[in-house]
Design a protein around this motif. Structure first.
Motif, PDB file in Angstrom:
ATOM      1  N   ILE A 145      17.724  41.300  37.657  1.00 52.20           N
ATOM      2  CA  ILE A 145      17.514  41.949  36.402  1.00 52.20           C
ATOM      3  C   ILE A 145      19.256  42.196  36.184  1.00 52.20           C
ATOM      4  O   ILE A 145      19.492  42.027  34.965  1.00 52.20           O
ATOM      5  N   SER A 146      20.106  42.542  36.906  1.00 57.15           N
ATOM      6  CA  SER A 146      21.647  42.733  36.715  1.00 57.15           C
ATOM      7  C   SER A 146      22.165  41.442  36.096  1.00 57.15           C
ATOM      8  O   SER A 146      22.780  41.516  35.141  1.00 57.15           O
ATOM      9  N   LEU A 147      21.876  40.487  36.710  1.00 56.14           N
ATOM     10  CA  LEU A 147      22.266  39.006  36.223  1.00 56.14           C
ATOM     11  C   LEU A 147      21.773  38.729  34.832  1.00 56.14           C
ATOM     12  O   LEU A 147      22.646  38.332  33.872  1.00 56.14           O
ATOM     13  N   TYR A 148      20.298  39.138  34.624  1.00 60.83           N
ATOM     14  CA  TYR A 148      19.796  38.845  33.379  1.00 60.83           C
ATOM     15  C   TYR A 148      20.584  39.607  32.184  1.00 60.83           C
ATOM     16  O   TYR A 148      20.698  39.160  31.040  1.00 60.83           O
ATOM     17  N   ALA A 149      20.965  41.041  32.740  1.00 62.48           N
ATOM     18  CA  ALA A 149      21.355  41.790  31.648  1.00 62.48           C
ATOM     19  C   ALA A 149      22.966  41.376  31.277  1.00 62.48           C
ATOM     20  O   ALA A 149      23.416  41.857  30.106  1.00 62.48           O
ATOM     21  N   GLN A 150      23.547  40.627  31.965  1.00 61.81           N
ATOM     22  CA  GLN A 150      25.036  40.276  31.703  1.00 61.81           C
ATOM     23  C   GLN A 150      24.897  39.492  30.511  1.00 61.81           C
ATOM     24  O   GLN A 150      26.083  39.654  29.644  1.00 61.81           O
ATOM     25  N   ASP A 175      16.707  39.845  46.218  1.00 62.45           N
ATOM     26  CA  ASP A 175      16.984  41.225  45.659  1.00 62.45           C
ATOM     27  C   ASP A 175      16.589  41.085  44.144  1.00 62.45           C
ATOM     28  O   ASP A 175      17.430  40.865  43.314  1.00 62.45           O
ATOM     29  N   GLU A 176      15.369  41.805  43.714  1.00 64.05           N
ATOM     30  CA  GLU A 176      14.742  41.728  42.419  1.00 64.05           C
ATOM     31  C   GLU A 176      15.834  42.563  41.458  1.00 64.05           C
ATOM     32  O   GLU A 176      16.026  42.123  40.220  1.00 64.05           O
ATOM     33  N   ARG A 177      16.714  43.752  42.064  1.00 62.75           N
ATOM     34  CA  ARG A 177      17.483  44.380  41.280  1.00 62.75           C
ATOM     35  C   ARG A 177      18.877  43.400  40.841  1.00 62.75           C
ATOM     36  O   ARG A 177      19.413  43.740  39.568  1.00 62.75           O
ATOM     37  N   MET A 178      18.977  42.597  41.807  1.00 58.40           N
ATOM     38  CA  MET A 178      20.277  41.656  41.297  1.00 58.40           C
ATOM     39  C   MET A 178      19.856  40.394  40.165  1.00 58.40           C
ATOM     40  O   MET A 178      20.810  40.359  39.569  1.00 58.40           O
ATOM     41  N   ASP A 193      26.342  49.014  37.051  1.00 62.26           N
ATOM     42  CA  ASP A 193      26.634  50.082  38.347  1.00 62.26           C
ATOM     43  C   ASP A 193      25.683  50.938  38.335  1.00 62.26           C
ATOM     44  O   ASP A 193      25.215  51.495  39.502  1.00 62.26           O
ATOM     45  N   ARG A 194      25.249  51.682  37.243  1.00 64.23           N
ATOM     46  CA  ARG A 194      24.750  52.997  37.153  1.00 64.23           C
ATOM     47  C   ARG A 194      23.115  52.468  37.501  1.00 64.23           C
ATOM     48  O   ARG A 194      22.308  53.404  38.438  1.00 64.23           O
ATOM     49  N   PHE A 195      22.707  51.542  36.980  1.00 61.33           N
ATOM     50  CA  PHE A 195      21.619  50.890  37.359  1.00 61.33           C
ATOM     51  C   PHE A 195      21.235  50.694  39.070  1.00 61.33           C
ATOM     52  O   PHE A 195      20.213  51.053  39.476  1.00 61.33           O
ATOM     53  N   LEU A 196      22.369  50.028  39.373  1.00 62.72           N
ATOM     54  CA  LEU A 196      22.083  49.566  40.832  1.00 62.72           C
ATOM     55  C   LEU A 196      22.371  50.988  41.651  1.00 62.72           C
ATOM     56  O   LEU A 196      21.701  50.928  42.793  1.00 62.72           O
ATOM     57  N   ALA A 197      23.270  51.844  41.376  1.00 58.17           N
ATOM     58  CA  ALA A 197      23.386  52.968  42.237  1.00 58.17           C
ATOM     59  C   ALA A 197      22.273  53.759  42.312  1.00 58.17           C
ATOM     60  O   ALA A 197      21.755  54.214  43.404  1.00 58.17           O
ATOM     61  N   ARG A 198      21.433  54.070  41.144  1.00 56.52           N
ATOM     62  CA  ARG A 198      20.139  54.665  41.058  1.00 56.52           C
ATOM     63  C   ARG A 198      19.155  53.968  41.832  1.00 56.52           C
ATOM     64  O   ARG A 198      18.301  54.496  42.609  1.00 56.52           O
ATOM     65  N   SER A 199      19.051  52.677  41.650  1.00 64.25           N
ATOM     66  CA  SER A 199      18.052  51.854  42.324  1.00 64.25           C
ATOM     67  C   SER A 199      18.193  52.091  43.836  1.00 64.25           C
ATOM     68  O   SER A 199      17.305  52.199  44.790  1.00 64.25           O
ATOM     69  N   PRO A 216      11.117  43.218  29.173  1.00 61.92           N
ATOM     70  CA  PRO A 216      10.729  43.877  30.172  1.00 61.92           C
ATOM     71  C   PRO A 216      12.031  44.081  31.258  1.00 61.92           C
ATOM     72  O   PRO A 216      12.120  45.391  32.054  1.00 61.92           O
ATOM     73  N   PRO A 217      12.754  43.012  31.698  1.00 61.47           N
ATOM     74  CA  PRO A 217      13.952  43.180  32.463  1.00 61.47           C
ATOM     75  C   PRO A 217      14.892  44.312  32.003  1.00 61.47           C
ATOM     76  O   PRO A 217      15.256  45.251  32.667  1.00 61.47           O
ATOM     77  N   LEU A 218      15.327  44.186  30.677  1.00 61.02           N
ATOM     78  CA  LEU A 218      16.147  45.442  30.092  1.00 61.02           C
ATOM     79  C   LEU A 218      15.654  46.633  30.078  1.00 61.02           C
ATOM     80  O   LEU A 218      16.375  47.699  30.266  1.00 61.02           O
ATOM     81  N   ARG A 219      14.386  46.751  29.845  1.00 60.93           N
ATOM     82  CA  ARG A 219      13.661  47.904  29.544  1.00 60.93           C
ATOM     83  C   ARG A 219      13.513  48.617  31.014  1.00 60.93           C
ATOM     84  O   ARG A 219      13.987  49.660  31.152  1.00 60.93           O
ATOM     85  N   SER A 220      13.557  47.901  31.962  1.00 56.01           N
ATOM     86  CA  SER A 220      13.289  48.415  33.554  1.00 56.01           C
ATOM     87  C   SER A 220      14.955  48.872  33.710  1.00 56.01           C
ATOM     88  O   SER A 220      15.003  49.777  34.482  1.00 56.01           O
ATOM     89  N   MET A 221      15.801  47.992  33.417  1.00 53.30           N
ATOM     90  CA  MET A 221      17.162  48.440  33.881  1.00 53.30           C
ATOM     91  C   MET A 221      17.543  49.862  33.184  1.00 53.30           C
ATOM     92  O   MET A 221      18.128  50.607  33.661  1.00 53.30           O
TER      93      MET A 221
END
Length: 263
Positions: free
Chosen positions: A152-157, A147-150, A236-242, A181-186
């Protein structure tokens, strides 16, 4: 056997599970024979590296070095990476300072192989940190295969809080975020920005980013993300919107109409 992270479902529910099991899963990944061999090789050999050419000529060393900064896709771009390292970070026209992706600057600074730099390859504590960061990054890649969204979420932490705590102006932090790129995408997803947003003038992008973040959190200053709770809320907002976007793309207009009629 290839390590396969356990992510039972997507979205916020899956994210909560990954958070709870993160330490256990990361330890299992780090202790695999392959990762232990690569870490040991890196720590044994890196102190002998005296130049950018030395580093890029050893593929196993370079793989760990790049992986620590999420730049593993550049493993075959030897001459480009050698230039990034040999230019260093002191001169304004150094290659890493001219690239929009600020990970290259962090990468170059970490080894200190440019003009006027203090070479860091012999500093064991620094190199141990790079080896650890490589394992974390590779674990995030393994998560991203599910899951690419996961990922990105880990990286953002860690990356978002690190950026938020940096010195410099509020706008400089925003420009740095836009170059990651990962933070921008998030951030784009969390703030509901369209895919065409990146085509705007960079100063206009800054204005929109700040306006949208302010409307969501009450502040346009990225310094707010030094607070773990703020990072968690954005994640949470990123994951919900995704997840909403994924569901919308999977449901045809006819199905949507049936759902509305049935509701």
């Amino acid at each position: 056997m290839t390590f396969q992270p356990v992510i039972p479902t997507g979205g916020i529910v899956g994210w909560r599970f990954l958070q709870r099991s993160y330490d256990t899963q990361l330890d299992s990944y780090a202790s695999s024979a392959v990762n232990e061999r690569e870490t040991q090789y890196f720590l044994e050999k890196i102190a002998k590296v005296q130049s950018a050419e030395d580093l890029v000529s050893d593929r196993r060393l370079l793989q760990v070095a790049l992986g620590a900064f999420g730049l593993e896709d550049d493993i075959n771009n030897r001459y480009f990476i050698q230039k990034v390292l040999s230019d260093g970070t002191n001169a304004d026209d150094a290659l890493s300072n001219r690239l929009s992706d600020k990970r290259y600057r962090e990468f170059s600074a970490a080894f200190g192989l440019g003009p006027g730099d203090v070479r860091k390859t012999g500093l064991i504590t620094n190199m141990e940190e790079i080896a650890r960061d490589n394992v974390v990054s590779r674990f995030e890649i393994a998560v991203g295969e599910s899951d690419e969204r996961m990922r990105i979420s880990l990286y953002a932490q860690h990356a978002l809080s690190d950026l938020a705590s940096q010195t410099g102006s509020a706008d400089t932090k925003w420009f740095d975020l836009m170059g990651l790129p990962p933070l921008r995408s998030m951030m784009e997803t969390a703030l509901g920005l369209p895919s065409s947003f990146g085509g705007l003038d960079i100063d206009r992008q800054l204005e929109v980013f700040k306006d949208r973040l302010s409307s969501v959190t009450g502040s346009d200053d990225l310094a707010q993300f030094t607070d773990e709770a703020a990072v968690a809320q954005l994640t949470d907002r990123f994951l919900a919107r995704s997840q909403i976007a994924q569901l919308q793309s999977a449901i045809s207009p006819a199905q949507t109409a049936l759902i509305l009629l049935g509701g």
